[in-house]
Design an enzyme around this catalytic site. Structure first.
Site, PDB file in Angstrom:
ATOM      1  N   ASP A 125      31.675  26.787  32.474  1.00 35.83           N
ATOM      2  CA  ASP A 125      33.384  27.519  32.497  1.00 35.83           C
ATOM      3  C   ASP A 125      33.778  26.842  31.125  1.00 35.83           C
ATOM      4  O   ASP A 125      33.566  25.614  30.694  1.00 35.83           O
ATOM      5  CB  ASP A 125      33.968  27.045  33.677  1.00 35.83           C
ATOM      6  CG  ASP A 125      33.709  27.490  34.837  1.00 35.83           C
ATOM      7  OD1 ASP A 125      33.201  28.459  34.642  1.00 35.83           O
ATOM      8  OD2 ASP A 125      33.976  26.888  35.938  1.00 35.83           O
ATOM      9  N   ASP A 143      33.779  35.276  35.794  1.00 33.90           N
ATOM     10  CA  ASP A 143      34.909  35.126  36.766  1.00 33.90           C
ATOM     11  C   ASP A 143      35.718  36.019  36.483  1.00 33.90           C
ATOM     12  O   ASP A 143      36.346  36.757  37.603  1.00 33.90           O
ATOM     13  CB  ASP A 143      35.487  33.554  36.520  1.00 33.90           C
ATOM     14  CG  ASP A 143      34.564  32.392  36.905  1.00 33.90           C
ATOM     15  OD1 ASP A 143      33.392  32.715  37.704  1.00 33.90           O
ATOM     16  OD2 ASP A 143      34.780  31.421  36.256  1.00 33.90           O
TER      17      ASP A 143
END
Length: 166
Positions: A125, A143
Site C-alpha cells: 500500500d 484498492d
C-alpha cells in the site's frame, strides 16, 4: 465449444480491464518498492492531501485480520485467488456491459493484490490520503479498482432493476 463457466459475451472486455488495471497497479508498486526504494527513502508529497508512503499490509481492507504466520498469509492468498475465479465466472455469465466493466475493475484489484500476496506475502500500500486532522488509510491502485467496481455494482443494483420494471 466454450463453457458457460469459462468464456462469455463480455469476457474479452473483462479480461482487458483486469489486465490493464492489474498491470497499472503492479507497475506503481514496482516503482514504489524497487525503483524509488521507498523503504530507504522519504515519503513523497504529491498534493497537500496525498502522499506516497510505503505500508506493508498483512491483512485485508483497512488492515483488518493481520496475518503474521505463513499459514494465515497463504490462506489470504488462496482466498484472493478463489475470489478472483468467482468474479471471473460471474463476469462470464453476465449479459450486461456495465456489469462486466464493474466486475473487470474488481477483478483487476483482486489480481493486483493477489500478486502481492503470493510474491511478497503481503500487500503493498502506498497512497496516503489526508485532510487536516482527517487521515484515511493507506491504499493502492488495486484498492481503487475494487472500490470503483463495487460502487458500480451498487449503482447497477439500484438502477438496473428500475429499468427492468418499466
Amino acid at each position: 465449444m466454450k463453457s458457460q463457466w469459462t468464456w462469455g459475451r463480455y469476457s474479452p472486455l473483462i479480461a482487458l480491464i483486469a489486465t490493464i488495471g492489474a498491470a497499472l497497479d503492479q507497475l506503481a508498486k514496482i516503482w514504489v518498492v524497487h525503483i524509488y526504494d521507498m523503504a530507504n527513502n522519504v515519503f513523497i508529497s504529491v498534493l497537500p492531501v496525498l502522499d506516497i508512503v510505503l505500508v506493508w499490509n498483512r491483512g485485508v481492507s483497512y488492515g483488518l485480520f493481520q496475518q503474521d504466520h505463513p499459514i494465515g498469509r497463504w490462506a489470504l492468498a488462496v482466498f484472493t485467488v478463489l475470489a478472483a475465479i468467482a468474479i471471473w465466472v460471474w463476469g462470464v455469465r453476465s449479459s450486461s456491459k456495465p456489469l462486466s466493466i464493474y466486475l473487470g475493475l474488481i477483478l483487476a484489484g483482486a489480481i493486483g493484490n493477489g500478486i502481492d500476496r503470493i510474491y511478497y506475502g503481503q500487500v503493498v500500500d502506498y497512497l496516503y490520503f489526508h485532510v487536516n486532522s482527517f487521515s484515511w488509510y493507506v491504499f493502492n491502485l488495486a484498492d481503487v479498482w475494487i472500490v470503483l467496481g463495487a460502487a458500480g455494482l451498487f449503482w447497477d443494483s439500484l438502477f438496473s432493476k428500475k429499468k427492468k420494471k418499466t
